[in-house]
Design a protein around this motif. Structure first.
Motif, mmCIF file in Angstrom:
data_model
loop_
_atom_site.group_PDB
_atom_site.id
_atom_site.type_symbol
_atom_site.label_atom_id
_atom_site.label_comp_id
_atom_site.label_asym_id
_atom_site.label_seq_id
_atom_site.Cartn_x
_atom_site.Cartn_y
_atom_site.Cartn_z
ATOM 1 N N GLN A 28 9.613 -2.542 -2.400
ATOM 2 C CA GLN A 28 9.228 -1.677 -1.290
ATOM 3 C C GLN A 28 8.775 -0.310 -1.799
ATOM 4 N N THR A 29 7.632 0.128 -1.305
ATOM 5 C CA THR A 29 7.086 1.433 -1.680
ATOM 6 C C THR A 29 6.878 2.257 -0.417
ATOM 7 N N MET A 30 7.467 3.449 -0.390
ATOM 8 C CA MET A 30 7.219 4.356 0.724
ATOM 9 C C MET A 30 6.102 5.312 0.343
ATOM 10 N N ILE A 31 5.124 5.437 1.244
ATOM 11 C CA ILE A 31 4.006 6.351 1.046
ATOM 12 C C ILE A 31 4.054 7.394 2.145
ATOM 13 N N HIS A 32 4.093 8.659 1.748
ATOM 14 C CA HIS A 32 4.267 9.767 2.678
ATOM 15 C C HIS A 32 3.009 10.625 2.678
ATOM 16 N N ASP A 33 2.189 10.469 3.707
ATOM 17 C CA ASP A 33 0.948 11.229 3.865
ATOM 18 C C ASP A 33 1.227 12.385 4.826
ATOM 19 N N TRP A 34 1.785 13.470 4.292
ATOM 20 C CA TRP A 34 2.272 14.552 5.151
ATOM 21 C C TRP A 34 1.167 15.491 5.629
ATOM 22 N N VAL A 35 -0.036 15.370 5.065
ATOM 23 C CA VAL A 35 -1.105 16.317 5.398
ATOM 24 C C VAL A 35 -1.786 15.954 6.711
ATOM 25 N N TYR A 36 -2.128 14.674 6.883
ATOM 26 C CA TYR A 36 -2.895 14.232 8.045
ATOM 27 C C TYR A 36 -2.002 13.448 8.998
ATOM 28 N N GLU A 37 -2.156 13.702 10.290
ATOM 29 C CA GLU A 37 -1.296 13.013 11.243
ATOM 30 C C GLU A 37 -1.797 11.646 11.650
ATOM 31 N N ASN A 38 -3.033 11.291 11.286
ATOM 32 C CA ASN A 38 -3.575 9.998 11.706
ATOM 33 C C ASN A 38 -3.768 9.015 10.561
ATOM 34 N N ARG A 39 -3.929 9.521 9.347
ATOM 35 C CA ARG A 39 -4.447 8.651 8.294
ATOM 36 C C ARG A 39 -3.501 7.509 7.934
ATOM 37 N N ALA A 40 -2.208 7.761 7.905
ATOM 38 C CA ALA A 40 -1.257 6.702 7.546
ATOM 39 C C ALA A 40 -1.370 5.522 8.507
ATOM 40 N N ILE A 41 -1.700 5.802 9.751
ATOM 41 C CA ILE A 41 -1.825 4.731 10.746
ATOM 42 C C ILE A 41 -2.904 3.745 10.328
ATOM 43 N N TYR A 42 -4.004 4.236 9.757
ATOM 44 C CA TYR A 42 -5.100 3.360 9.375
ATOM 45 C C TYR A 42 -4.710 2.408 8.239
ATOM 46 N N LEU A 43 -3.694 2.774 7.461
ATOM 47 C CA LEU A 43 -3.277 1.911 6.361
ATOM 48 C C LEU A 43 -2.681 0.601 6.865
ATOM 49 N N THR A 44 -2.232 0.579 8.122
ATOM 50 C CA THR A 44 -1.692 -0.659 8.687
ATOM 51 C C THR A 44 -2.781 -1.709 8.903
ATOM 52 N N GLU A 45 -4.061 -1.331 8.788
ATOM 53 C CA GLU A 45 -5.141 -2.317 8.853
ATOM 54 C C GLU A 45 -5.014 -3.350 7.737
ATOM 55 N N LEU A 46 -4.304 -2.999 6.664
ATOM 56 C CA LEU A 46 -4.081 -3.955 5.580
ATOM 57 C C LEU A 46 -3.295 -5.173 6.053
ATOM 58 N N ASN A 47 -2.527 -5.029 7.138
ATOM 59 C CA ASN A 47 -1.766 -6.169 7.660
ATOM 60 C C ASN A 47 -2.683 -7.305 8.098
ATOM 61 N N LYS A 48 -3.904 -6.964 8.522
ATOM 62 C CA LYS A 48 -4.843 -8.001 8.941
ATOM 63 C C LYS A 48 -5.276 -8.882 7.769
ATOM 64 N N LEU A 49 -5.064 -8.365 6.559
ATOM 65 C CA LEU A 49 -5.415 -9.114 5.356
ATOM 66 C C LEU A 49 -4.189 -9.726 4.684
ATOM 67 N N GLY A 50 -3.067 -9.721 5.389
ATOM 68 C CA GLY A 50 -1.875 -10.368 4.871
ATOM 69 C C GLY A 50 -0.880 -9.456 4.196
ATOM 70 N N ALA A 51 -1.155 -8.146 4.135
ATOM 71 C CA ALA A 51 -0.196 -7.208 3.560
ATOM 72 C C ALA A 51 0.945 -6.971 4.534
ATOM 73 N N SER A 52 2.004 -6.356 4.043
ATOM 74 C CA SER A 52 3.142 -5.987 4.884
ATOM 75 C C SER A 52 3.298 -4.475 4.825
ATOM 76 N N VAL A 53 2.664 -3.804 5.793
ATOM 77 C CA VAL A 53 2.682 -2.339 5.859
ATOM 78 C C VAL A 53 3.321 -1.949 7.179
ATOM 79 N N LYS A 54 4.491 -1.343 7.100
ATOM 80 C CA LYS A 54 5.237 -0.960 8.301
ATOM 81 C C LYS A 54 5.088 0.541 8.526
#
Length: 506
Positions: A405-431
């Motif tokens: 498990q890797t935690m990624i903390h994008d503290w600068v932008y309030e929206n960008r981390a949300i877009y990383l969940t698009e990886l779930n459509k390709l089979g990743a597990s991004v919570k």
């Protein structure tokens, strides 16, 4: 064809010709016609057959008909190993800053090996609309300013499609007492206040009111340059705006809490070529000895892009490939490489050598197939010399192929981390833990999917890289945002063995 369509197609042909660096006469020669005929086509005053359009498109290596019909998409046949070597292109963020900085100079500015990307195109469109002449010679760009800027003719559509327009404030205040600029646009990264820019420029006498979709600026006398300007945000563009204002301030300006990131350093080196002395380059305190007038013919080569270098590193890692990434700016990648090394990444470096600007340190990086594991701590960005904020998203797709498990903390932008969940459509597990943090569980078995391109540049490339690693055929739709920051990315990845097709809906 209607007159409206003819004009739109004419503009597309003109832009494609300029992008190739040709004159109307050169295109006419290839087409075995006259320059006046090409001029009529570009003005929308010539009826065109599909055969003629096809010939023009083939000559310019552009699908002219398709360009006007819809967005660009990518079809990715994933699962291929990459191999070979690739050069890192020059910095997108430095390039746009230097385009804005050319407004300081009454002489000719020549920029070498400029990345021919949409962000650069938008700034060029704005510069051309206000009277600046530009000429491409391959990837070298020549800029000649007019005696008087025609700000009343500014291309508002182009200006609204880039955040870089905010960096016109610093140089324009030395040329105009009053002027207006359209609101800045660019990536959808949430609300990003321009107040730090205002507080940085206010001591130089610039007052800005934002109303009705425009910045209304008026330049007066400097108010308090007897003491240092302390930036309330150590932002890259904020620091650049302060530097641009200080460059033609007749006196010494001290800027504290300044960004020392790669594009800021490139801007400082460029200002020194203009005759402006900048002390403290690479630190958080910059001392600028300004010149009230700058009129020199200057030739400058911006350095290579550390974010593109990180993109290529991530491409090699997720496809478990060995490639050589040449001309990587190592001083802006050291924390990223150290973090990857902690995760088990194996690589080799050459000895350091100088970039064409004579300042930035470069190396060649050879990646090795590696078994990765999650880092012990979260991954988060910090101002330089920390891990670059724009490199953070690439760790999400890297973490997807790492064990744990890797935690990624994008503290600068309030929206960008949300877009990383698009990886779930390709089979990743991004919570998504909150608007700034995601937890990535790996290793994932990535699979092909059709995904709409996220509206932010780096997350969009992250999705593309995941598609490279996913077995099967994926489709990434509406990739304009990638074209904003990367030149021919699909073609260049294909040169390493990827299989990516560029297409448009008909």
């Amino acid at each position: 064809m209607t007159d409206d369509y003819l004009k739109r197609i004419g503009y597309l042909i003109r832009d494609a010709r300029k992008h190739r660096g040709w004159t109307q006469a050169e295109l006419a020669d290839v087409l075995s016609t006259s320059q006046s005929a090409v001029n009529r086509v570009e003005q929308g005053q010539q009826n065109l057959t599909l055969d003629t359009l096809a010939r023009i498109g083939e000559a310019l290596d552009s699908e002219i008909v398709s360009l006007g019909l819809g967005p660009v998409h990518l079809r990715v046949h994933g699962g291929n190993k990459l191999s070979g070597a690739i050069d890192v292109k020059t910095s997108k963020n430095a390039g746009v800053a230097l385009l804005c900085a050319s407004l300081l100079n009454r002489g000719r500015t020549t920029l070498r090996r400029v990345a021919r990307i949409e962000e650069v195109n938008r700034i060029l469109e704005v510069l051309n609309s206000i009277g600046v002449k530009s000429r491409w010679d391959g990837n070298d760009l020549e800029l000649i300013p007019p005696e008087r800027l025609e700000l009343e003719n500014i291309d508002e559509d182009a200006a609204r499609r880039t955040r870089s327009i905010i960096m016109f404030l610093g140089p324009l205040m030395h040329r105009e007492n009053k002027f207006t600029l359209p609101y800045a646009g660019g990536c959808d990264l949430g609300t990003r206040t321009v107040e730090p820019h205002m507080s940085a420029l206010r001591p130089f006498g610039l007052e800005v009111k934002a109303t009705e979709g425009r910045y209304h600026a008026s330049a007066g006398n400097p108010t308090r340059l007897a003491r240092p300007i302390v930036l309330t945000e150590r932002g890259d563009t904020v620091t650049e705006n302060a530097l641009l204002a200080a460059a033609r301030h007749d006196g010494v300006t001290v800027i504290r809490n300044a960004s020392s990131n790669y594009m800021v350093q490139d801007l400082c080196f460029f200002l020194e070529r203009l005759g402006v002395t900048v002390d403290g380059v690479g630190s958080t305190t910059l001392t600028v000895h300004g010149l009230p007038d700058i009129n020199v013919d200057v030739d400058y080569s911006p350095s290579e892009d550390p974010i593109e270098a990180m993109s290529l590193l991530a491409a090699a890692i997720v496809t478990d490939s060995e490639i050589t990434i040449r001309r990587a700016p190592i001083e802006f990648l050291e924390v990223e490489l150290a973090t990857l090394e902690e995760m088990g990444f194996v690589y080799e470096l050459t000895d350091e050598y100088s970039a064409d600007n004579g300042q930035t340190r470069l190396v060649d990086i050879t990646t090795k197939p590696s078994v990765l594991h999650a880092p012990l701590d979260k991954i988060h960005p910090m101002p330089f010399p920390g891990l670059n904020i724009d490199n953070l998203p690439f760790f999400s797709v890297i973490a997807a192929v790492a064990e744990g498990q890797t935690m990624i903390h994008d503290w600068v932008y309030e929206n960008r981390a949300i877009y990383l969940t698009e990886l779930n459509k390709l089979g990743a597990s991004v919570k998504l833990l909150d608007p700034h943090r995601v937890m990535v569980e790996g290793p994932a078995r990535l699979r092909a999917a059709e995904v709409m391109c996220p509206p932010a540049l780096r997350p969009a490339v992250v999705v593309l890289l995941a598609m490279l690693a996913a077995e099967g055929t994926s489709v990434l739709r509406s990739v304009y945002v990638i074209q904003r920051g990367y030149e021919d990315l699909a073609e260049r990845l294909n040169s390493l063995g990827a299989s990516i097709e560029v297409f448009r809906d008909i």
